[in-house]
Structure formats: structure tokens, C-alpha cells
Write an enzyme that holds these catalytic residues in place. Sequence first.
Site, PDB file in Angstrom:
ATOM      1  CE  LYS A  11       5.257  33.182 -30.709  1.00  0.00           C
ATOM      2  NZ  LYS A  11       5.900  32.392 -29.627  1.00  0.00           N
ATOM      3  CE1 TYR A  51       9.844  36.013 -29.037  1.00  0.00           C
ATOM      4  CE2 TYR A  51      10.360  35.301 -31.267  1.00  0.00           C
ATOM      5  CZ  TYR A  51       9.462  35.421 -30.218  1.00  0.00           C
ATOM      6  OH  TYR A  51       8.175  34.940 -30.360  1.00  0.00           O
ATOM      7  CG  ASN A 114       3.895  29.887 -27.746  1.00  0.00           C
ATOM      8  OD1 ASN A 114       4.230  30.432 -28.797  1.00  0.00           O
ATOM      9  ND2 ASN A 114       4.404  30.226 -26.578  1.00  0.00           N
TER      10      ASN A 114
END
Length: 151
Positions: A11, A51, A114
Site C-alpha cells: 500500500k 474494496y 497496515n
Amino acid sequence: MAIERTFIAIKPDGVQRGLVGEILGRFERKGFKLIALKQLTLSQELAEQHYGVHRERPFFSDLVKFITSGPVVAMVWEGDGVIAGARRLIGATNPLEAEPGTIRGDLAVNIGRNVIHGSDGDETAQFEISLWFKSSEINDWIPSDQGWRKE
Ligand code: IDP
Ligand code: MG
């Protein structure tokens, strides 16, 4: 254990923090095979599709804003049991609960930052690989050590 393929993305926080090499190295050292790799900045549309299952969650708009905020490194990895195996390397969604030794356990503290995404099952892996990659971007290759490795 069947040979599988899974979709992994580092990410924007992982890219910005210079963790690309560290993360790639963990998958390589484990013994999984890299068959596709590219850096890209996501469109709103791709982020929302990726997502889509989280569309109704309160954090959805922040998640899409974050994942489109800078380049990500997208990959396909292949190997025996790689879908669950990659999830074990990655660790729990909340980095504070992720075991030390996992990517999130070692490298992150915040659930919204994360560092890495990994497909969570067979169907998701197939969906995500075809969403992010054209088939011409995926390389079917045989590692040079495969000849002497006893299965
Ligand atoms: P996963 O990445 O471990 O598969 P998911 O539940 O699929 O976790 O959630 C997708 C991403 O959404 C997570 O990696 C995390 O960045 C973010 N996320 C999940 N739950 C929360 C939350 O409660 N607050 C903020 N962000 C969250
Ligand atoms: Mg998920």
C-alpha cells in the site's frame, strides 16, 4: 497442497516508507514465485472495485482516499498454498494484534496504515488478479532450481 496464485499489494504507506524491498524479500525467501509486478497509482474506480466488499463500512471512504493517495506495488505470487501462506506472512489486519515475525507485526502499528494487502481466499484471489492485471502481464516461468528440487 495445490499450486495457487494470490494477489498482493504494498500500500502507499509501505512504498513511502521504503519497505518494498523488505516485503518482497520475505515472499522470495519463503519460497514463493513472483509472476507479476508493477507500480501504479490507483484510480478511484479501481480502488472502489477492489474494496467493493467494504462499501458499507464506516471506514470505506478513508480507505479509498488512502489507497489512491500515492503509488502502490501490485504483485501476483504463485506457490503451494500461497493464498493462506501469504496471509500468514502478512499477519492480522490490526498491526497491534499481528504476531511479531509477520509483516504487519514487525512493520506497522495502525490498522489504516497496515502496509500490505493480500487476497483472503481462492475466489478473491482470482477476482483481484484479473481486476489488477491483464493476462499478458503475468509470467509463467520455471525457476532454474526446479530440476534438482525433490518435491
Ligand atoms: P485485510 O486487509 O486484513 O484483509 P479487511 O478486513 O479486508 O482486512 O480490511 C481491508 C482494509 O481496510 C484493512 O487492511 C485496513 O487497512 C482497513 N480496515 C479494516 N478494518 C478497519 C477499521 O476498523 N478501521 C479502519 N480501517 C480498517
Ligand atoms: Mg481483506
